[in-house]
Write a protein that holds these residues in place. Sequence first.
Motif, PDB file in Angstrom:
ATOM      1  N   ALA A 148     -78.056  -0.606 -30.300  1.00  0.00           N
ATOM      2  CA  ALA A 148     -79.066  -0.028 -29.408  1.00  0.00           C
ATOM      3  C   ALA A 148     -78.459   0.122 -28.022  1.00  0.00           C
ATOM      4  CB  ALA A 148     -80.297  -0.922 -29.351  1.00  0.00           C
ATOM      5  N   VAL A 149     -78.428   1.343 -27.517  1.00  0.00           N
ATOM      6  CA  VAL A 149     -77.959   1.615 -26.165  1.00  0.00           C
ATOM      7  C   VAL A 149     -79.184   1.975 -25.339  1.00  0.00           C
ATOM      8  CG1 VAL A 149     -76.482   3.060 -24.716  1.00  0.00           C
ATOM      9  CG2 VAL A 149     -75.714   2.402 -27.011  1.00  0.00           C
ATOM     10  N   ILE A 150     -79.535   1.104 -24.407  1.00  0.00           N
ATOM     11  CA  ILE A 150     -80.692   1.323 -23.543  1.00  0.00           C
ATOM     12  C   ILE A 150     -80.165   1.979 -22.273  1.00  0.00           C
ATOM     13  CG2 ILE A 150     -82.684   0.265 -22.424  1.00  0.00           C
ATOM     14  CD1 ILE A 150     -82.536  -0.287 -25.472  1.00  0.00           C
TER      15      ILE A 150
ATOM     16  N   SER B 164     -72.743   5.353 -25.072  1.00  0.00           N
ATOM     17  CA  SER B 164     -72.838   5.424 -26.530  1.00  0.00           C
ATOM     18  C   SER B 164     -71.480   5.714 -27.158  1.00  0.00           C
ATOM     19  CB  SER B 164     -73.838   6.514 -26.941  1.00  0.00           C
ATOM     20  OG  SER B 164     -75.128   6.178 -26.495  1.00  0.00           O
ATOM     21  N   GLY B 165     -70.705   6.582 -26.517  1.00  0.00           N
ATOM     22  CA  GLY B 165     -69.373   6.901 -27.018  1.00  0.00           C
ATOM     23  C   GLY B 165     -68.447   5.702 -27.002  1.00  0.00           C
ATOM     24  N   ILE B 166     -68.526   4.898 -25.968  1.00  0.00           N
ATOM     25  CA  ILE B 166     -67.716   3.679 -25.911  1.00  0.00           C
ATOM     26  C   ILE B 166     -68.079   2.764 -27.079  1.00  0.00           C
ATOM     27  CG2 ILE B 166     -67.315   1.532 -24.623  1.00  0.00           C
ATOM     28  CD1 ILE B 166     -67.648   3.265 -22.055  1.00  0.00           C
ATOM     29  N   ALA B 167     -69.362   2.669 -27.371  1.00  0.00           N
ATOM     30  CA  ALA B 167     -69.824   1.770 -28.429  1.00  0.00           C
ATOM     31  C   ALA B 167     -69.463   2.275 -29.817  1.00  0.00           C
ATOM     32  CB  ALA B 167     -71.333   1.581 -28.328  1.00  0.00           C
ATOM     33  N   ALA B 168     -69.745   3.555 -30.107  1.00  0.00           N
ATOM     34  CA  ALA B 168     -69.632   3.965 -31.513  1.00  0.00           C
ATOM     35  C   ALA B 168     -69.344   5.453 -31.721  1.00  0.00           C
ATOM     36  CB  ALA B 168     -70.898   3.578 -32.267  1.00  0.00           C
ATOM     37  N   ALA B 169     -68.497   6.044 -30.881  1.00  0.00           N
ATOM     38  CA  ALA B 169     -68.098   7.428 -31.154  1.00  0.00           C
ATOM     39  C   ALA B 169     -67.324   7.460 -32.466  1.00  0.00           C
ATOM     40  CB  ALA B 169     -67.237   7.972 -30.014  1.00  0.00           C
ATOM     41  N   ALA B 170     -67.553   8.495 -33.250  1.00  0.00           N
ATOM     42  CA  ALA B 170     -66.880   8.640 -34.542  1.00  0.00           C
ATOM     43  C   ALA B 170     -65.367   8.748 -34.352  1.00  0.00           C
ATOM     44  CB  ALA B 170     -67.402   9.874 -35.262  1.00  0.00           C
ATOM     45  N   ALA B 171     -64.626   8.229 -35.296  1.00  0.00           N
ATOM     46  CA  ALA B 171     -63.161   8.274 -35.254  1.00  0.00           C
ATOM     47  C   ALA B 171     -62.645   9.306 -36.262  1.00  0.00           C
ATOM     48  CB  ALA B 171     -62.586   6.899 -35.584  1.00  0.00           C
ATOM     49  N   ASP B 172     -61.412   9.708 -36.071  1.00  0.00           N
ATOM     50  CA  ASP B 172     -60.716  10.599 -37.004  1.00  0.00           C
ATOM     51  C   ASP B 172     -61.428  11.921 -37.231  1.00  0.00           C
ATOM     52  OD1 ASP B 172     -58.680   8.700 -37.356  1.00  0.00           O
ATOM     53  OD2 ASP B 172     -59.813   7.699 -38.929  1.00  0.00           O
ATOM     54  N   ASN B 173     -62.052  12.462 -36.177  1.00  0.00           N
ATOM     55  CA  ASN B 173     -62.723  13.754 -36.314  1.00  0.00           C
ATOM     56  C   ASN B 173     -62.086  14.828 -35.436  1.00  0.00           C
ATOM     57  OD1 ASN B 173     -63.569  12.883 -33.819  1.00  0.00           O
ATOM     58  ND2 ASN B 173     -65.735  13.242 -34.159  1.00  0.00           N
ATOM     59  N   ARG B 174     -60.939  14.494 -34.844  1.00  0.00           N
ATOM     60  CA  ARG B 174     -60.195  15.422 -33.978  1.00  0.00           C
ATOM     61  C   ARG B 174     -61.021  15.911 -32.786  1.00  0.00           C
ATOM     62  NH1 ARG B 174     -55.279  16.847 -36.309  1.00  0.00           N
ATOM     63  NH2 ARG B 174     -55.173  16.392 -38.531  1.00  0.00           N
ATOM     64  N   GLU B 175     -61.972  15.086 -32.359  1.00  0.00           N
ATOM     65  CA  GLU B 175     -62.800  15.371 -31.187  1.00  0.00           C
ATOM     66  C   GLU B 175     -62.693  14.187 -30.230  1.00  0.00           C
ATOM     67  OE1 GLU B 175     -64.771  18.021 -30.501  1.00  0.00           O
ATOM     68  OE2 GLU B 175     -64.503  19.037 -32.403  1.00  0.00           O
ATOM     69  N   GLY B 176     -62.698  14.444 -28.957  1.00  0.00           N
ATOM     70  CA  GLY B 176     -62.850  13.430 -27.921  1.00  0.00           C
ATOM     71  C   GLY B 176     -62.184  12.086 -28.151  1.00  0.00           C
ATOM     72  N   VAL B 177     -62.997  11.047 -28.276  1.00  0.00           N
ATOM     73  CA  VAL B 177     -62.511   9.674 -28.352  1.00  0.00           C
ATOM     74  C   VAL B 177     -63.054   8.995 -29.603  1.00  0.00           C
ATOM     75  CG1 VAL B 177     -62.416   9.488 -25.842  1.00  0.00           C
ATOM     76  CG2 VAL B 177     -64.462   8.747 -27.033  1.00  0.00           C
ATOM     77  N   ALA B 178     -62.635   7.761 -29.811  1.00  0.00           N
ATOM     78  CA  ALA B 178     -63.204   6.910 -30.858  1.00  0.00           C
ATOM     79  C   ALA B 178     -63.841   5.705 -30.175  1.00  0.00           C
ATOM     80  CB  ALA B 178     -62.134   6.453 -31.834  1.00  0.00           C
TER      81      ALA B 178
END
Length: 81
Positions: free
Chosen positions: A17-19, A59-73
């Motif tokens: 949960a990201v408040i 939210s990206g710091i917490a749980a951005a998707a990995a291995d999708n060739r976008e932005g960060v993980a």
Amino acid sequence: MGKAWDISLGDPRVVIAVIDSGADLDHPDLKPNLVQGYNVISQGAPPPQDDNGHGTHASGIAAAAADNREGVAGTCPRCKL
């Protein structure tokens, strides 16, 4: 982080949960991990779309998707948000 990821990339049964200011609900790094959110300010409606970018960043710091060739993980790329 590589050593931590050798142990675990997280688990989709874990929901973080990201408040914050919401999240960009169409962001390619977040979209695969988003569950239905709740807009606290407007009592649930409209959806918790980020209005200034801070919640998307957090939210990206917490749980951005990995291995999708976008932005960060994120630190927990298999967890849900």
